[in-house]
Structures are given as C-alpha cells and as structure tokens.
Design a protein around this motif. Structure first.
Motif, PDB file in Angstrom:
ATOM      1  N   ILE A 133       0.819  -1.209   0.000  1.00  0.00           N
ATOM      2  CA  ILE A 133       0.000   0.000   0.000  1.00  0.00           C
ATOM      3  C   ILE A 133       0.853   1.260   0.000  1.00  0.00           C
ATOM      4  O   ILE A 133       0.629   2.190  -0.777  1.00  0.00           O
ATOM      5  CB  ILE A 133      -0.959   0.008   1.210  1.00  0.00           C
ATOM      6  CG1 ILE A 133      -1.833  -1.259   1.208  1.00  0.00           C
ATOM      7  CG2 ILE A 133      -1.819   1.258   1.194  1.00  0.00           C
ATOM      8  CD1 ILE A 133      -2.706  -1.404  -0.014  1.00  0.00           C
ATOM      9  N   SER A 134       1.858   1.295   0.861  1.00  0.00           N
ATOM     10  CA  SER A 134       2.714   2.482   0.959  1.00  0.00           C
ATOM     11  C   SER A 134       3.545   2.641  -0.302  1.00  0.00           C
ATOM     12  O   SER A 134       3.972   1.664  -0.929  1.00  0.00           O
ATOM     13  CB  SER A 134       3.635   2.378   2.175  1.00  0.00           C
ATOM     14  OG  SER A 134       2.896   2.268   3.369  1.00  0.00           O
ATOM     15  N   THR A 135       3.803   3.893  -0.673  1.00  0.00           N
ATOM     16  CA  THR A 135       4.622   4.177  -1.851  1.00  0.00           C
ATOM     17  C   THR A 135       6.104   4.008  -1.515  1.00  0.00           C
ATOM     18  O   THR A 135       6.498   3.969  -0.347  1.00  0.00           O
ATOM     19  CB  THR A 135       4.376   5.607  -2.344  1.00  0.00           C
ATOM     20  OG1 THR A 135       4.826   6.533  -1.326  1.00  0.00           O
ATOM     21  CG2 THR A 135       2.895   5.842  -2.620  1.00  0.00           C
ATOM     22  N   ASN A 136       6.933   3.945  -2.554  1.00  0.00           N
ATOM     23  CA  ASN A 136       8.366   3.800  -2.330  1.00  0.00           C
ATOM     24  C   ASN A 136       8.932   5.001  -1.582  1.00  0.00           C
ATOM     25  O   ASN A 136       9.826   4.855  -0.744  1.00  0.00           O
ATOM     26  CB  ASN A 136       9.092   3.633  -3.666  1.00  0.00           C
ATOM     27  CG  ASN A 136       8.810   2.277  -4.307  1.00  0.00           C
ATOM     28  OD1 ASN A 136       8.507   1.314  -3.599  1.00  0.00           O
ATOM     29  ND2 ASN A 136       8.912   2.197  -5.617  1.00  0.00           N
ATOM     30  N   SER A 137       8.410   6.202  -1.875  1.00  0.00           N
ATOM     31  CA  SER A 137       8.902   7.387  -1.187  1.00  0.00           C
ATOM     32  C   SER A 137       8.520   7.365   0.291  1.00  0.00           C
ATOM     33  O   SER A 137       9.294   7.777   1.156  1.00  0.00           O
ATOM     34  CB  SER A 137       8.349   8.659  -1.841  1.00  0.00           C
ATOM     35  OG  SER A 137       6.930   8.681  -1.788  1.00  0.00           O
ATOM     36  N   GLN A 138       7.327   6.831   0.592  1.00  0.00           N
ATOM     37  CA  GLN A 138       6.919   6.705   1.992  1.00  0.00           C
ATOM     38  C   GLN A 138       7.802   5.689   2.722  1.00  0.00           C
ATOM     39  O   GLN A 138       8.212   5.908   3.863  1.00  0.00           O
ATOM     40  CB  GLN A 138       5.444   6.298   2.068  1.00  0.00           C
ATOM     41  CG  GLN A 138       4.470   7.383   1.664  1.00  0.00           C
ATOM     42  CD  GLN A 138       3.038   6.875   1.588  1.00  0.00           C
ATOM     43  OE1 GLN A 138       2.779   5.721   1.217  1.00  0.00           O
ATOM     44  NE2 GLN A 138       2.083   7.735   1.930  1.00  0.00           N
ATOM     45  N   LYS A 139       8.119   4.593   2.050  1.00  0.00           N
ATOM     46  CA  LYS A 139       8.934   3.552   2.678  1.00  0.00           C
ATOM     47  C   LYS A 139      10.366   4.021   2.921  1.00  0.00           C
ATOM     48  O   LYS A 139      11.028   3.548   3.845  1.00  0.00           O
ATOM     49  CB  LYS A 139       8.945   2.296   1.807  1.00  0.00           C
ATOM     50  CG  LYS A 139       7.603   1.584   1.717  1.00  0.00           C
ATOM     51  CD  LYS A 139       7.701   0.357   0.820  1.00  0.00           C
ATOM     52  CE  LYS A 139       6.356  -0.342   0.668  1.00  0.00           C
ATOM     53  NZ  LYS A 139       6.431  -1.525  -0.210  1.00  0.00           N
ATOM     54  N   SER A 140      10.853   4.930   2.085  1.00  0.00           N
ATOM     55  CA  SER A 140      12.231   5.390   2.216  1.00  0.00           C
ATOM     56  C   SER A 140      12.378   6.528   3.224  1.00  0.00           C
ATOM     57  O   SER A 140      13.497   6.945   3.528  1.00  0.00           O
ATOM     58  CB  SER A 140      12.769   5.847   0.852  1.00  0.00           C
ATOM     59  OG  SER A 140      11.989   6.936   0.346  1.00  0.00           O
ATOM     60  N   ALA A 141      11.266   7.032   3.746  1.00  0.00           N
ATOM     61  CA  ALA A 141      11.331   8.120   4.723  1.00  0.00           C
ATOM     62  C   ALA A 141      11.953   7.634   6.027  1.00  0.00           C
ATOM     63  O   ALA A 141      11.805   6.473   6.418  1.00  0.00           O
ATOM     64  CB  ALA A 141       9.931   8.679   4.975  1.00  0.00           C
ATOM     65  N   ASP A 142      12.654   8.526   6.720  1.00  0.00           N
ATOM     66  CA  ASP A 142      13.348   8.165   7.949  1.00  0.00           C
ATOM     67  C   ASP A 142      12.390   7.696   9.039  1.00  0.00           C
ATOM     68  O   ASP A 142      12.753   6.878   9.884  1.00  0.00           O
ATOM     69  CB  ASP A 142      14.174   9.357   8.470  1.00  0.00           C
ATOM     70  CG  ASP A 142      15.347   9.685   7.562  1.00  0.00           C
ATOM     71  OD1 ASP A 142      15.763   8.793   6.795  1.00  0.00           O
ATOM     72  OD2 ASP A 142      15.827  10.830   7.617  1.00  0.00           O
ATOM     73  N   ASP A 143      11.179   8.253   9.038  1.00  0.00           N
ATOM     74  CA  ASP A 143      10.226   7.903  10.097  1.00  0.00           C
ATOM     75  C   ASP A 143       9.283   6.767   9.695  1.00  0.00           C
ATOM     76  O   ASP A 143       8.312   6.492  10.393  1.00  0.00           O
ATOM     77  CB  ASP A 143       9.412   9.137  10.501  1.00  0.00           C
ATOM     78  CG  ASP A 143       8.610   9.721   9.331  1.00  0.00           C
ATOM     79  OD1 ASP A 143       8.823   9.283   8.173  1.00  0.00           O
ATOM     80  OD2 ASP A 143       7.782  10.623   9.578  1.00  0.00           O
ATOM     81  N   TYR A 144       9.580   6.102   8.575  1.00  0.00           N
ATOM     82  CA  TYR A 144       8.702   5.010   8.144  1.00  0.00           C
ATOM     83  C   TYR A 144       8.892   3.785   9.015  1.00  0.00           C
ATOM     84  O   TYR A 144      10.015   3.407   9.352  1.00  0.00           O
ATOM     85  CB  TYR A 144       8.971   4.633   6.677  1.00  0.00           C
ATOM     86  CG  TYR A 144       8.226   3.392   6.226  1.00  0.00           C
ATOM     87  CD1 TYR A 144       6.873   3.453   5.918  1.00  0.00           C
ATOM     88  CD2 TYR A 144       8.879   2.160   6.130  1.00  0.00           C
ATOM     89  CE1 TYR A 144       6.178   2.318   5.513  1.00  0.00           C
ATOM     90  CE2 TYR A 144       8.201   1.025   5.723  1.00  0.00           C
ATOM     91  CZ  TYR A 144       6.838   1.107   5.413  1.00  0.00           C
ATOM     92  OH  TYR A 144       6.162  -0.021   5.013  1.00  0.00           O
ATOM     93  N   HIS A 145       7.783   3.186   9.414  1.00  0.00           N
ATOM     94  CA  HIS A 145       7.783   1.928  10.160  1.00  0.00           C
ATOM     95  C   HIS A 145       6.738   1.039   9.516  1.00  0.00           C
ATOM     96  O   HIS A 145       5.584   1.434   9.397  1.00  0.00           O
ATOM     97  CB  HIS A 145       7.451   2.187  11.634  1.00  0.00           C
ATOM     98  CG  HIS A 145       7.739   1.022  12.522  1.00  0.00           C
ATOM     99  ND1 HIS A 145       8.036   1.158  13.859  1.00  0.00           N
ATOM    100  CD2 HIS A 145       7.781  -0.318  12.275  1.00  0.00           C
ATOM    101  CE1 HIS A 145       8.242  -0.034  14.389  1.00  0.00           C
ATOM    102  NE2 HIS A 145       8.080  -0.938  13.448  1.00  0.00           N
ATOM    103  N   LYS A 146       7.146  -0.156   9.113  1.00  0.00           N
ATOM    104  CA  LYS A 146       6.228  -1.055   8.417  1.00  0.00           C
ATOM    105  C   LYS A 146       4.953  -1.250   9.233  1.00  0.00           C
ATOM    106  O   LYS A 146       5.008  -1.493  10.445  1.00  0.00           O
ATOM    107  CB  LYS A 146       6.898  -2.405   8.186  1.00  0.00           C
ATOM    108  CG  LYS A 146       6.143  -3.312   7.211  1.00  0.00           C
ATOM    109  CD  LYS A 146       6.832  -4.640   7.089  1.00  0.00           C
ATOM    110  CE  LYS A 146       8.157  -4.539   6.367  1.00  0.00           C
ATOM    111  NZ  LYS A 146       8.000  -4.266   4.923  1.00  0.00           N
ATOM    112  N   HIS A 147       3.798  -1.126   8.550  1.00  0.00           N
ATOM    113  CA  HIS A 147       2.539  -1.201   9.279  1.00  0.00           C
ATOM    114  C   HIS A 147       1.404  -1.647   8.370  1.00  0.00           C
ATOM    115  O   HIS A 147       1.520  -1.622   7.138  1.00  0.00           O
ATOM    116  CB  HIS A 147       2.192   0.159   9.897  1.00  0.00           C
ATOM    117  CG  HIS A 147       1.962   1.236   8.883  1.00  0.00           C
ATOM    118  ND1 HIS A 147       2.986   1.946   8.289  1.00  0.00           N
ATOM    119  CD2 HIS A 147       0.810   1.735   8.339  1.00  0.00           C
ATOM    120  CE1 HIS A 147       2.492   2.819   7.433  1.00  0.00           C
ATOM    121  NE2 HIS A 147       1.171   2.718   7.443  1.00  0.00           N
TER     122      HIS A 147
END
Length: 496
Positions: free
Chosen positions: A179-193
């Motif tokens: 669901i999350s985009t690649n840019s969202q996944k690469s963000a420093d505050d991204y946590h798989k959810h």
C-alpha cells in the motif's frame, strides 16, 4: 560440617578450576590452608533424567504482541497468534480549542478520516513477504480487566468481550506492504505497518451515530474532556480496545510492537488551514493479551519421542529435568557442595533452508511448581530456584549451560529434609519436589556504561518467548548419551 555450611572465601576461589576435575580426590593442602586445616575436594558426575512436556498455555505477560499464522515445518501443525490491545492516554493529553477546528458538519466537529494502525517488526525468518493474509478487527464491548494476568489461551471471543453490532472491519495485507509508496517507505520515520481505514458511520452504545469512529472520539472529547484524563478512564468510558485476529491466509508471523488509532482533521491558525492528526497508541503501558492456537495433538506426538527432548515456543514444548538430589547428597552429609553444573547439548536441525525455525536464544531453568507464579509476578531469576542462560552457538559448544547450580541442589535437599520432619510421605505428596523445567524466554535488558567505560547489562524483565522457535536437545529416556550433572564437594580435614 553440614552440606549447607558456608564455604570459606579461599575455598570458593577454586570452584571454577574444580569443574574439570575427575572422581579422584583432590587435596588442596598447604597452598590454601594451614597444616591444621586442609580442604579435601572430590568430584562426581550424575546422570540426569529428562523428558518433553506439552504446554497448552503460558502466562502471557509481554511488552510485545505477535500476529500471524504459519505452518510448523517440523510438525506440519498450524500456529496462529491473535491479540487484544487497548490505547494509552497521557495524563497531559489535550486537544486544540474546538473553535479552531475547520472540519465540521452541522456545527459539530468531525474527523475527515480515521484509521487503525498495526505496526510490524521482526517477521519470522520463514515469512513469505507476498503471502496474502486476512484479518478481522473487532471492537470490545467492555474492557478486559487490568490488574491480573492472562494465559495465552485467553479468548475474548468465546468469553463475550466483543461488542455485538460494534465496529468490525476485515483487511487483507502482506508483509511486503504493497500500500505504501516507495517514497513513503524510504522516509526516515517510516515503520512497516498495516493500515485499516475505519471511515464508515459508527453508532455508539447510546445509539448516537457519527460520521466515522474518529468523529466519535473527537466529539466525546469535547463533550466531556474528563473521560480523557488518563488511560484507565478512557478505556472504561470511551474505548475498551480492539481484538485483532487472523481469519485466513498462511505464511506470515511477526512481532507487533504497538498499535495506533490515527484521527485526521483540519484546523485554522493565522488564516491558514492545516491538516492535523492525533495518534492514540497501544503500548505496554496498557493491557495487551495474546491468543495462541497450537495443534496440541501434533505437540503430543513430538513429546512422545523419547530419543531427545524439545524446546518449542510459543506455548508449545518444555523440557522437564529431574535433579538427582538424593544421589548427590548420599554419603556427603558432612561435606559442602562447592559446585554443580549442567549442560544441555543441542541437536542440529536437519532443516537447512529458510524454513528452519529459530533456536531459542535464552532459556530459564526453574522449579516446576513455581513456574506460573514466577511469570505472573514478573519475577527475576534468583540463582537459587531459577536460573537463566543464553544459547552458545559456537561450533565447539552448541549448548545451554548452567554453571552455578549448587544453591539449587542444597535448597532442594533442605526442602525435602524439612518436609519429611512433619510428613514421612512428603516426597509422595510432592512428586515434583526435584523437578525443573527448561523454558524458552525473552529477556528485557538494559546496558549502562560507567564513567570508567565499564559496561554492565542488567535484566529488567523475563517473559515467555512468544516468537516461533524450536530446537531438540540430547536427552530423553531412550537416548544412549546421558545428560550429566557435574558436582564438586569440599571437606575440611582437621589434624589433632
């Protein structure tokens, strides 16, 4: 001199060296004592009986939840883990002034959107990242009571905790997070959810209907902020919590460090409109319970294998150990027990690919009749009736070793002696008096460093291991290779 007499400090310095001694008498002699007092040291080895025992449930006092369903490659059994979580409210919790909120309908505050969040961490090594899993989220009608402990077979569904006609959602997800985009996944505050939108109309227990669940939370706050003054009041009066269960799918099992409820709305400040949100978190500060479903028949089949013993988590198989106290103490009533050590040799798994289950990292050796109380009261190992050790994975060892069991043997001998003073049949009435259990555990530890650069690691909690682990150990009644408990005795010889 009795077996429990305190050993002199000078004698204790030789205990480590004694662990390698054979059965021949060792005379420490002049180098350690005076001519008048000489310490004679002897050593012995005793076989230890072990067997596998099945466990249908364990005390589930844990700071993390687990979630998923996998097929055990060793047994072919299915393991399913579900959980219940509440939300934590800080005592300083406060929302913005109601007049600053732009998101309104008919003059009342609304949430533009709302979603439940399940954060994921440390998936099992055999997790299929693309496996499609289906879950169901159900609102609780009343809170699961705090202030007590729960076992891993605690079932909110069967016990009637779910709210009839309450909020309920289904969700299909994968570990890969498609669901999350690649840019969202690469963000420093991204946590798989896993993100579960809950934007349908919601009706509370009083029959009031809201735009969505987030709107219910917001309007309840502005109706009575006192219900948000702490977690206990919030859980009792506003949100009892949610139950998250796997309903379909196979191939994912992972840790859930925390959950969340995110409510999105808009506010205005200095003529500018801002997208705003609040996140309520389900953390260890509030109650979380785990429901583990194992196929007990498959576990019993493994337990009947007497050519080895097993350790299997979660809530699966433990190894029972019988300490030969009578044999150890026989003929040594005037001696002191200097040392006792016991090692459990691991048998390497025949599964070598990625489906191999992880080996338990830490284990607890504890008196069988005190297990539940130990975990229920969040106790730490006392090195008398309970001991912890870590798995040594080096090629030359591959063992779990307990090197300081003399206090345990002494304690058990004293326990029996005291019991038989009032009851000659004490051992018959207490058949587990010298039985221990070897249990996979999770250790919470903190490491501090002194101003001199010396590091110190301290265990702050011990919990049952709720991850999926498994190993076989040398032992069992039909194993030719005996487990040995090595002991050393000390006896002072006095010259006239």
């Amino acid at each position: 001199m009795t077996c429990n007499k305190i050993i002199s400090g000078i004698a204790m310095t030789v205990i480590v060296a004694l662990s390698a001694c054979n059965n021949d008498d060792l005379t420490i002699g002049k180098s350690l004592t005076s001519e008048a007092d000489k310490l004679q040291v002897t050593s012995a080895v005793f076989p230890v009986a072990t067997q596998t025992v099945t466990v249908d449930s364990v005390v589930a006092r844990t700071s993390d939840c687990y979630f998923g369903r996998i097929k055990d490659p060793e047994t072919g059994a299915y393991i399913t883990t579900d959980f219940m979580s509440q939300f934590h409210i800080l005592e300083s919790f406060e929302l913005v002034d109601e007049n600053s909120i732009v998101s309104k309908e008919n003059g009342q505050v609304v949430a533009d959107s709302c979603e439940l969040l399940i954060y994921l961490d440390e998936a099992s090594v055999f997790c299929d990242s693309m496996a499609a899993m289906k879950m169901r989220i159900s609102e609780l009608a009343t809170p699961v009571e705090d202030g007590r402990y729960y076992y891993s077979n605690f079932d909110p569904v069967q016990l009637g905790y779910l709210r009839e006609n309450g909020l309920q959602k289904t969700k299909v997800f994968t570990w890969a997070d498609l669901i999350s985009t690649n840019s969202q996944k690469s963000a420093d505050d991204y946590h798989k959810h896993i993100r579960i939108p809950v934007n349908e109309p919601y009706t509370d227990k009083a029959g009031r209907t809201y735009k969505n669940y987030g709107t219910y939370i917001l309007q309840e706050y502005y109706r009575n902020p006192a219900n948000f003054r702490n977690s206990e009041v919030f859980i009792q009066n506003i949100c009892p919590g949610f139950f998250y269960e796997i309903t379909d799918g196979l191939g994912f099992h992972g840790k859930v460090p925390y959950t969340g409820l995110r409510i999105n709305y808009r506010t205005i400040s200095d003529d500018s409109i801002y997208n705003t949100n609040i996140i309520l978190a389900g953390t260890e500060e509030v109650l979380q319970t785990i429901r583990i479903t194992n196929e007990q028949e498959k576990l019993r089949e493994l337990a009947q294998d007497n050519t080895c013993t097993y350790l299997k988590s979660p809530a699966g198989l433990f190894t029972e150990v019988t300490i030969p106290v009578d044999d150890i103490m026989r003929g040594h009533s005037g001696d002191s027990l200097l040392s006792a050590s016991l090692s459990f040799q691991r048998i390497n798994s025949t599964v070598t690919d990625k489906t191999a289950l992880s080996v338990p990292s830490n284990v607890l050796l504890i008196c069988k009749d005190s297990v539940d109380n130990f975990f229920a009261t969040a106790s730490l190992a006392d090195d008398v009736t309970s001991f912890t050790t870590s798995y040594s994975a080096s090629s030359s060892q591959n063992v779990y070793t307990f090197g300081a069991l003399a206090p345990l043997v002494t304690h058990l001998a004293q326990l029996k002696a005291e019991g038989e003073k009032s009851d000659p049949q004490w051992t018959t009435h207490h058949p587990d008096w010298n039985k221990m259990l070897l249990i996979p555990i999770h250790l919470d530890q903190v490491t501090t460093t002194s101003i001199y650069g010396i590091s110190n690691t301290q265990t702050i909690s011990i919990q049952h291991d709720m991850s999926i682990t498994s190993t076989r150990l040398i032992g069992g009644s039909n194993n030719a290779q005996a487990i040995e408990l090595k002991v050393a005795y000390g006896k002072y010889q006095y010259n006239e």
